[in-house]
Scaffold this motif. Structure first.
Motif, PDB file in Angstrom:
ATOM      1  N   LEU A  80       0.826  -1.207   0.000  1.00 48.67           N
ATOM      2  CA  LEU A  80       0.000   0.000   0.000  1.00 48.67           C
ATOM      3  C   LEU A  80       0.861   1.259   0.000  1.00 48.67           C
ATOM      4  CD1 LEU A  80      -3.226   0.617   1.957  1.00 48.67           C
ATOM      5  CD2 LEU A  80      -1.407   2.318   2.047  1.00 48.67           C
ATOM      6  N   LEU A  81       1.885   1.295   0.840  1.00 47.70           N
ATOM      7  CA  LEU A  81       2.734   2.487   0.904  1.00 47.70           C
ATOM      8  C   LEU A  81       3.502   2.695  -0.392  1.00 47.70           C
ATOM      9  CD1 LEU A  81       4.097   2.254   4.565  1.00 47.70           C
ATOM     10  CD2 LEU A  81       2.344   3.808   3.673  1.00 47.70           C
ATOM     11  N   LEU A  82       3.950   1.614  -1.019  1.00 41.93           N
ATOM     12  CA  LEU A  82       4.702   1.749  -2.274  1.00 41.93           C
ATOM     13  C   LEU A  82       3.813   2.165  -3.440  1.00 41.93           C
ATOM     14  CD1 LEU A  82       7.222  -1.237  -2.132  1.00 41.93           C
ATOM     15  CD2 LEU A  82       7.562   1.156  -1.480  1.00 41.93           C
ATOM     16  N   GLY A  83       2.510   2.122  -3.234  1.00 44.20           N
ATOM     17  CA  GLY A  83       1.598   2.572  -4.273  1.00 44.20           C
ATOM     18  C   GLY A  83       1.428   4.077  -4.332  1.00 44.20           C
ATOM     19  N   HIS A  84       2.176   4.803  -3.507  1.00 42.02           N
ATOM     20  CA  HIS A  84       2.117   6.269  -3.480  1.00 42.02           C
ATOM     21  C   HIS A  84       3.515   6.849  -3.666  1.00 42.02           C
ATOM     22  CE1 HIS A  84      -2.034   6.342  -1.826  1.00 42.02           C
ATOM     23  NE2 HIS A  84      -1.665   5.192  -1.295  1.00 42.02           N
ATOM     24  N   ALA A  85       3.588   8.019  -4.287  1.00 46.71           N
ATOM     25  CA  ALA A  85       4.866   8.724  -4.402  1.00 46.71           C
ATOM     26  C   ALA A  85       5.422   8.971  -3.009  1.00 46.71           C
ATOM     27  CB  ALA A  85       4.683  10.045  -5.140  1.00 46.71           C
ATOM     28  N   TYR A  86       6.714   8.758  -2.812  1.00 49.51           N
ATOM     29  CA  TYR A  86       7.283   8.782  -1.464  1.00 49.51           C
ATOM     30  C   TYR A  86       7.132  10.126  -0.759  1.00 49.51           C
ATOM     31  CZ  TYR A  86      11.480  11.026  -3.492  1.00 49.51           C
ATOM     32  OH  TYR A  86      12.348  11.877  -4.133  1.00 49.51           O
ATOM     33  N   GLU A  87       7.003  11.202  -1.520  1.00 50.39           N
ATOM     34  CA  GLU A  87       6.922  12.526  -0.885  1.00 50.39           C
ATOM     35  C   GLU A  87       5.489  12.912  -0.515  1.00 50.39           C
ATOM     36  OE1 GLU A  87       6.752  13.396  -5.384  1.00 50.39           O
ATOM     37  OE2 GLU A  87       7.608  11.913  -4.011  1.00 50.39           O
ATOM     38  N   GLU A  88       4.498  12.141  -0.964  1.00 53.94           N
ATOM     39  CA  GLU A  88       3.107  12.473  -0.700  1.00 53.94           C
ATOM     40  C   GLU A  88       2.636  11.855   0.620  1.00 53.94           C
ATOM     41  OE1 GLU A  88       0.869  11.045  -3.987  1.00 53.94           O
ATOM     42  OE2 GLU A  88       1.712  12.496  -5.422  1.00 53.94           O
ATOM     43  N   PRO A  89       1.855  12.570   1.420  1.00 54.82           N
ATOM     44  CA  PRO A  89       1.301  11.974   2.635  1.00 54.82           C
ATOM     45  C   PRO A  89       0.305  10.876   2.298  1.00 54.82           C
ATOM     46  CG  PRO A  89       0.405  14.172   2.273  1.00 54.82           C
ATOM     47  CD  PRO A  89       1.479  13.986   1.254  1.00 54.82           C
ATOM     48  N   VAL A  90       0.232   9.868   3.160  1.00 61.14           N
ATOM     49  CA  VAL A  90      -0.653   8.724   2.955  1.00 61.14           C
ATOM     50  C   VAL A  90      -1.443   8.470   4.229  1.00 61.14           C
ATOM     51  CG1 VAL A  90      -0.781   6.247   2.490  1.00 61.14           C
ATOM     52  CG2 VAL A  90       0.929   7.638   1.310  1.00 61.14           C
ATOM     53  N   THR A  91      -2.745   8.255   4.083  1.00 62.81           N
ATOM     54  CA  THR A  91      -3.583   7.802   5.185  1.00 62.81           C
ATOM     55  C   THR A  91      -4.158   6.456   4.793  1.00 62.81           C
ATOM     56  OG1 THR A  91      -4.164  10.057   5.863  1.00 62.81           O
ATOM     57  CG2 THR A  91      -5.606   8.274   6.599  1.00 62.81           C
ATOM     58  N   ALA A  92      -3.804   5.422   5.523  1.00 58.13           N
ATOM     59  CA  ALA A  92      -4.213   4.060   5.191  1.00 58.13           C
ATOM     60  C   ALA A  92      -5.254   3.569   6.181  1.00 58.13           C
ATOM     61  CB  ALA A  92      -3.000   3.129   5.213  1.00 58.13           C
TER      62      ALA A  92
ATOM     63  N   LEU B 282      12.560   6.932  -7.781  1.00 60.81           N
ATOM     64  CA  LEU B 282      12.022   5.854  -6.941  1.00 60.81           C
ATOM     65  C   LEU B 282      10.511   5.747  -7.103  1.00 60.81           C
ATOM     66  CD1 LEU B 282      13.844   5.886  -3.481  1.00 60.81           C
ATOM     67  CD2 LEU B 282      14.167   4.313  -5.380  1.00 60.81           C
ATOM     68  N   ASP B 283      10.039   5.763  -8.334  1.00 59.56           N
ATOM     69  CA  ASP B 283       8.603   5.788  -8.593  1.00 59.56           C
ATOM     70  C   ASP B 283       8.050   4.368  -8.528  1.00 59.56           C
ATOM     71  OD1 ASP B 283       6.032   6.350  -9.285  1.00 59.56           O
ATOM     72  OD2 ASP B 283       6.525   7.492 -11.095  1.00 59.56           O
ATOM     73  N   THR B 284       7.929   3.856  -7.309  1.00 54.21           N
ATOM     74  CA  THR B 284       7.406   2.506  -7.120  1.00 54.21           C
ATOM     75  C   THR B 284       5.947   2.403  -7.545  1.00 54.21           C
ATOM     76  OG1 THR B 284       6.954   3.075  -4.807  1.00 54.21           O
ATOM     77  CG2 THR B 284       9.020   1.907  -5.283  1.00 54.21           C
ATOM     78  N   ALA B 285       5.199   3.496  -7.430  1.00 53.38           N
ATOM     79  CA  ALA B 285       3.797   3.471  -7.845  1.00 53.38           C
ATOM     80  C   ALA B 285       3.693   3.180  -9.343  1.00 53.38           C
ATOM     81  CB  ALA B 285       3.126   4.793  -7.507  1.00 53.38           C
ATOM     82  N   ALA B 286       4.582   3.759 -10.132  1.00 55.24           N
ATOM     83  CA  ALA B 286       4.577   3.501 -11.575  1.00 55.24           C
ATOM     84  C   ALA B 286       4.922   2.045 -11.868  1.00 55.24           C
ATOM     85  CB  ALA B 286       5.562   4.432 -12.282  1.00 55.24           C
ATOM     86  N   VAL B 287       5.850   1.484 -11.110  1.00 58.90           N
ATOM     87  CA  VAL B 287       6.226   0.083 -11.305  1.00 58.90           C
ATOM     88  C   VAL B 287       5.060  -0.829 -10.943  1.00 58.90           C
ATOM     89  CG1 VAL B 287       7.775  -1.747 -10.551  1.00 58.90           C
ATOM     90  CG2 VAL B 287       8.668   0.553 -10.972  1.00 58.90           C
ATOM     91  N   LEU B 288       4.335  -0.510  -9.886  1.00 57.73           N
ATOM     92  CA  LEU B 288       3.180  -1.319  -9.510  1.00 57.73           C
ATOM     93  C   LEU B 288       2.079  -1.231 -10.564  1.00 57.73           C
ATOM     94  CD1 LEU B 288       3.030  -0.563  -5.691  1.00 57.73           C
ATOM     95  CD2 LEU B 288       3.692  -2.716  -6.775  1.00 57.73           C
TER      96      LEU B 288
END
Length: 227
Positions: free
Chosen positions: A124-136, A182-188
């Motif tokens: 779930l965390l890797l599905g977001h750009a690392y600099e953006e805040p995430v609420t899961a 480090l765009d893991t979201a794009a890889v996913l």
């Protein structure tokens, strides 16, 4: 913008220092360490050794697939233990001591993780750009766990098919995403599209998923040999 290959290339090991916040924000701290882990994996895939230090509260290395730190303590102790100053710092705030590259990681608000799959949290965390805040939410983590389970079954199925090379365009796209920012979201997203396409042989799907998992750390090959 930090470019891994361009700005972190050099002789000797790359020293990374991840600064988990000291205010008890466990979700953000875990995310800082997670992104440091992915950064280390990507750099190692390019053939460079990596050493990782952690400051701030300690976290279980088993959580979300983190590899253990090579050193822990304050910045000075880490530099001494790693044999030199870090080449890149990761922090959720402003780190004044960095004379080198610095990645600022967005905050992460997580629910209580008891009973939840830690690797689903990682997904779930890797599905977001690392600099953006995430609420899961627990529900979103549960959905990520379903995706992980489906991908692992698919990878186990594809593993029994004749091996085929990773399509060059997919490999180049994934590498550009990871090396650039480090765009893991794009890889996913790439893996999501690849899962259902009929244009790529199943043996090539297996090679692509297993190769990119070396950066993502989701244990996608866990069920190979069980089906």
């Amino acid at each position: 913008m930090l470019r891994i290959v361009d700005e972190l290339a050099g002789p000797g090991p790359l020293r990374i220092c991840a600064h988990a916040p000291a205010d008890g924000d466990a979700g953000t701290g875990l995310r800082v360490l997670l992104i440091a882990d992915v950064l280390a994996r990507v750099v190692e895939l390019r053939g460079r050794a990596v050493l990782v230090g952690w400051t701030g509260p300690a976290y279980s290395a088993a959580a979300t697939g983190l590899r253990p730190a090579d050193a822990e303590g304050d910045a000075a102790a880490i530099a001494e233990a790693l044999g030199g100053p870090p080449g890149v710092h990761l922090t959720s705030g402003t780190y004044e001591g960095a004379s080198s590259a610095c990645l600022r990681i967005g905050e992460a608000a997580l629910p209580p993780l008891d009973g939840l799959d830690p690797l689903a949290v990682r997904l779930l965390l890797l599905g977001h750009a690392y600099e953006e805040p995430v609420t899961a939410t627990a529900g979103a983590i549960g959905e990520a766990a379903v995706t992980l389970s489906r991908w692992r079954r698919a990878v186990a199925h594809w593993a029994a098919r004749p091996s085929k090379p990773i399509p060059a365009d997919l490999k180049a796209t994934a590498r550009a995403a990871l090396d650039g920012r480090l765009d893991t979201a794009a890889v996913l997203r790439l893996l999501e599209d690849l899962e259902t396409t009929a244009e790529v042989p199943e043996g090539a799907k297996f090679e692509t998923f297993s190769h990119l998992d070396r950066a993502l750390g989701l244990e996608l090959v866990r069920e190979v040999g069980t089906v």
